[in-house]
Design an enzyme around this catalytic site. Structure first.
Site, short mmCIF file in Angstrom:
data_model
loop_
_atom_site.label_atom_id
_atom_site.label_comp_id
_atom_site.label_asym_id
_atom_site.label_seq_id
_atom_site.Cartn_x
_atom_site.Cartn_y
_atom_site.Cartn_z
N LYS A 230 0.83 -1.21 0.00
CA LYS A 230 0.00 0.00 0.00
C LYS A 230 0.86 1.26 0.00
O LYS A 230 0.65 2.17 -0.80
CB LYS A 230 -0.93 -0.02 1.20
CG LYS A 230 -1.88 1.16 1.27
CD LYS A 230 -2.84 0.99 2.44
CE LYS A 230 -3.73 2.20 2.60
NZ LYS A 230 -4.68 2.05 3.72
N GLU A 236 9.71 -6.04 4.39
CA GLU A 236 9.79 -7.41 3.91
C GLU A 236 9.48 -7.50 2.42
O GLU A 236 10.16 -8.20 1.65
CB GLU A 236 8.83 -8.32 4.69
CG GLU A 236 9.11 -8.40 6.18
CD GLU A 236 8.34 -7.37 6.98
OE1 GLU A 236 8.15 -7.60 8.18
OE2 GLU A 236 7.93 -6.33 6.41
N GLY A 290 -5.28 -2.71 4.33
CA GLY A 290 -4.67 -3.85 3.67
C GLY A 290 -5.41 -5.15 3.89
O GLY A 290 -5.60 -5.94 2.96
N ARG A 291 -5.88 -5.39 5.12
CA ARG A 291 -6.55 -6.65 5.41
C ARG A 291 -7.95 -6.72 4.82
O ARG A 291 -8.58 -7.78 4.84
CB ARG A 291 -6.59 -6.89 6.92
CG ARG A 291 -7.21 -5.78 7.74
CD ARG A 291 -6.95 -5.99 9.23
NE ARG A 291 -7.38 -4.89 10.08
CZ ARG A 291 -6.66 -3.81 10.33
NH1 ARG A 291 -5.47 -3.66 9.77
NH2 ARG A 291 -7.11 -2.87 11.15
N GLU A 375 -5.79 -8.21 14.15
CA GLU A 375 -5.18 -6.92 13.84
C GLU A 375 -6.21 -5.80 13.95
O GLU A 375 -5.88 -4.69 14.36
CB GLU A 375 -4.56 -6.93 12.44
CG GLU A 375 -3.74 -5.69 12.15
CD GLU A 375 -2.91 -5.81 10.89
OE1 GLU A 375 -1.72 -6.20 10.98
OE2 GLU A 375 -3.44 -5.52 9.79
N HIS A 406 -8.15 -34.88 14.36
CA HIS A 406 -7.08 -35.75 14.82
C HIS A 406 -5.92 -34.94 15.39
O HIS A 406 -4.81 -35.46 15.54
CB HIS A 406 -6.61 -36.64 13.68
CG HIS A 406 -7.68 -37.59 13.21
ND1 HIS A 406 -7.82 -38.86 13.73
CD2 HIS A 406 -8.68 -37.43 12.30
CE1 HIS A 406 -8.85 -39.46 13.14
NE2 HIS A 406 -9.39 -38.61 12.27
N LYS A 524 8.83 -3.02 13.92
CA LYS A 524 9.49 -2.70 12.66
C LYS A 524 10.64 -1.71 12.88
O LYS A 524 11.73 -1.86 12.31
CB LYS A 524 8.48 -2.10 11.68
CG LYS A 524 7.42 -3.06 11.19
CD LYS A 524 6.47 -2.35 10.24
CE LYS A 524 5.38 -3.25 9.72
NZ LYS A 524 4.46 -2.55 8.81
#
Length: 567
Positions: A230, A236, A290-291, A375, A406, A524
């Site tokens: 964005k 990263e 963003g999410r 978030e 399981h 960050k």
């Protein structure tokens, strides 16, 4: 209070609730106090799901709602008619409906950033005005979607080629968080609708192994990278993008490598400065978190995989839930589900929610949902900056059924910690696996397992059937079952919007800003400083002067790291 079925199967509430919204702490209101008393009464009286069904033969039908194509059975929750009435009264006092209305209207509900949270504009139908800050953003959204479509058509047709003239065979999406989780989840979920031979891969982790796996076996001349960020400043993402560009340049040359990169960002200038051609920069906007951005150009790789028509169907599915929330009954399905989460988090002390899709293709759904819920609502101050007076944001976890049966279902059934669960299941198998023999039978076994888990959680071991305490299941564990006809693009869009809206409901009750994420920023900043020191190559004892800026534990770790690197 009476629960009754509305025309579309949703639950409506009769009776009045508090008419004024809370200006301060919701926990200081009479509605909160009434719910707390009610919860204590239910807990002291030993509220029992089996007893609730026995006393009310119509409970299952009345507590099953519809939203779009989704059938949502919430009958196995530790609630009575009075509980729902009190929860709706709390929502009214908290101004939940007003906050949703403000969000849909483009008001700056993201108060800390001074922005709208207008992801619903991404799925608005053509011709509908969507105004924020006095500007109708609908034309820009429509224009960008047309640009996406034209790009995808050219890519699939082989008209958009690499620098050497070869067609693109693989798209690598480079992003992290909302720039990767939603698109990767949708790409996996809609495998049956991939409409071309174009392969899509997703790289997010800065761990070099992630990019190495993403590039494994690829020909740079036939590979296109979509860099999604964005602000085009995510460390990263940029690190992986630079490494990918160096990989492509080592084969094609630096200038030719540029032909193999496009960007999705709200910071066009930064993308161009990185080296991406202006015509290859796709827009997203600061009013899209963003999410919540999968319906924007952040989903370009998804559109490339499934095609324009299917992408549009996914957006239409999202839109159907938006309309359900905006124009439906006061107790819309997302409202009810969001309030149930508040009920368990704040009045029962349940800290987590398990999300278990009985669909292999939805195996990434819970990972995407973790960001959306945690978030968004993992906050400790209210909109005005004052401390919240209650717990916020459940911890979301889970995995696909029947595999999860399981692994962690033992804890769900017999553990000392109660965990409300969401089960997602489909009436029909995926379209591309329906042909081989035995598919229908295996799918029915899958569905049977889902229904059985919900029943066992709710009702446990039948009375007097088992006198061995090791084999006894206590039951009375709440769950929701969400049933859809088939995993289509529209159904996936409906599931996405269903959870988006219930997240907004939770945040509105707690009075927090569901649309910022400052909690990730400090880490960050510290990482940048530590990275600089790691690269300085100082002595193994860690006595470099730069280390003095770090806490004692971090300085110790730096020393151990340098020592181990030299072994």
């Amino acid at each position: 209070m009476v629960l009754s079925d509305s025309a579309d199967g949703d639950i409506t509430a009769s009776g009045s609730a508090a008419s004024d919204s809370a200006d301060g702490d919701i926990t200081a209101t009479s509605e909160w106090a009434a719910l707390a008393r009610h919860a204590r009464e239910l807990q002291a009286g030993g509220v029992d799901l089996a007893g609730l069904f026995e006393a009310d033969p119509g409970r299952a039908g009345r507590c099953t709602s519809t939203a779009g194509e989704l059938v949502v059975d919430w009958s196995r929750h530790l609630v009575t008619d009075a509980t729902v009435e009190l929860l709706l009264a709390l929502a009214e006092r908290a101004g939940v409906a007003a906050r949703i209305e403000a969000m849909l209207a483009g008001e700056p509900v993201n108060v800390t950033d001074g922005r709208a949270a207008l992801h619903t504009a991404l799925r608005a139908p053509a011709g509908e005005a969507v105004v924020t800050g006095g500007v109708d953003v609908a034309p820009a959204v429509a224009a960008e979607r047309e640009r996406m479509g034209a790009f995808v058509r050219a890519l699939v047709a082989g008209e958009r080629r690499g620098a050497g003239g070869l067609p693109i065979r693989t798209v690598v999406n480079i992003g992290i968080g909302g720039s990767q989780l939603g698109p990767a989840m949708a790409h996996e979920a809609l495998a049956a609708f991939r409409s071309c031979d174009l392969e899509c891969r997703f790289v997010s982790n800065i761990d070099p192994a992630a990019l190495a796996a993403g590039l494994d076996g690829l020909d740079a001349a036939e590979t296109l990278f979509i860099v999604v960020s964005k602000g085009f400043a995510t460390a990263e993402t940029l690190a992986n993008a630079r490494a990918a560009r160096a990989w492509a340049a080592s084969v094609l040359g630096l200038e030719a490598a540029g032909r193999h990169f496009v960007a999705v960002t709200a910071s066009r200038e930064a993308a161009v400065e990185f080296g991406i051609e202006p015509d290859d920069v796709f827009a997203t906007w600061d009013w899209v978190g963003g999410r919540f951005s999968m319906g924007s150009a952040a989903g370009l790789a998804v559109m490339a995989a499934i095609g324009e028509e299917n992408f549009a169907a996914m957006l239409a599915g999202m839109r159907s839930i938006d309309e359900h929330v905006a124009g439906g009954p006061a107790a819309s399905v997302p409202m009810l589900l969001g309030l149930l989460s508040v009920w368990y988090r704040n009045f029962w002390g349940f800290q987590t929610r398990a999300v278990v899709p009985y669909s292999e293709r939805l195996r990434l759904f819970g990972v995407w949902l973790q960001q959306v819920i945690m978030e968004s609502n993992g906050k400790r101050v209210r909109l005005d900056g004052s401390p919240v007076g209650c717990e916020t944001a459940e911890i979301v976890w889970g995995g696909p059924g029947a595999d999860s049966q399981h692994s962690f279902h033992q804890l769900l059934h017999q553990g000392t910690t109660a965990v409300p669960a969401d089960f997602i299941v489909l009436a029909r198998p995926d379209a591309d696996v329906a042909g081989p023999p035995g598919v229908a039978e295996r799918h029915e076994a899958l569905v049977a397992n889902c229904f059985a888990q919900a029943a066992a959680l709710a009702f446990g071991t039948p009375p007097a059937e088992e006198d061995d305490p090791h084999r006894e299941l206590p039951g009375n564990r709440p769950s929701t079952v969400i049933l859809a006809p088939e995993l289509t693009p529209s159904v996936l869009g409906q599931l996405v919007a269903l959870y988006e809206h219930q997240t907004v409901v939770q945040g509105a009750v707690w009075g927090v800003n569901s649309f910022d994420q400052f909690g990730v920023e400090l880490g960050k900043t510290l990482a940048d400083a530590i990275t600089a020191d790691l690269r300085a190559g100082t002595d193994p004892a860690g006595s470099d002067a730069a280390d003095a800026d770090h806490d004692p534990s971090t300085k110790s770790l730096l020393a151990h790291y340098r020592r181990l690197r030299k072994l």
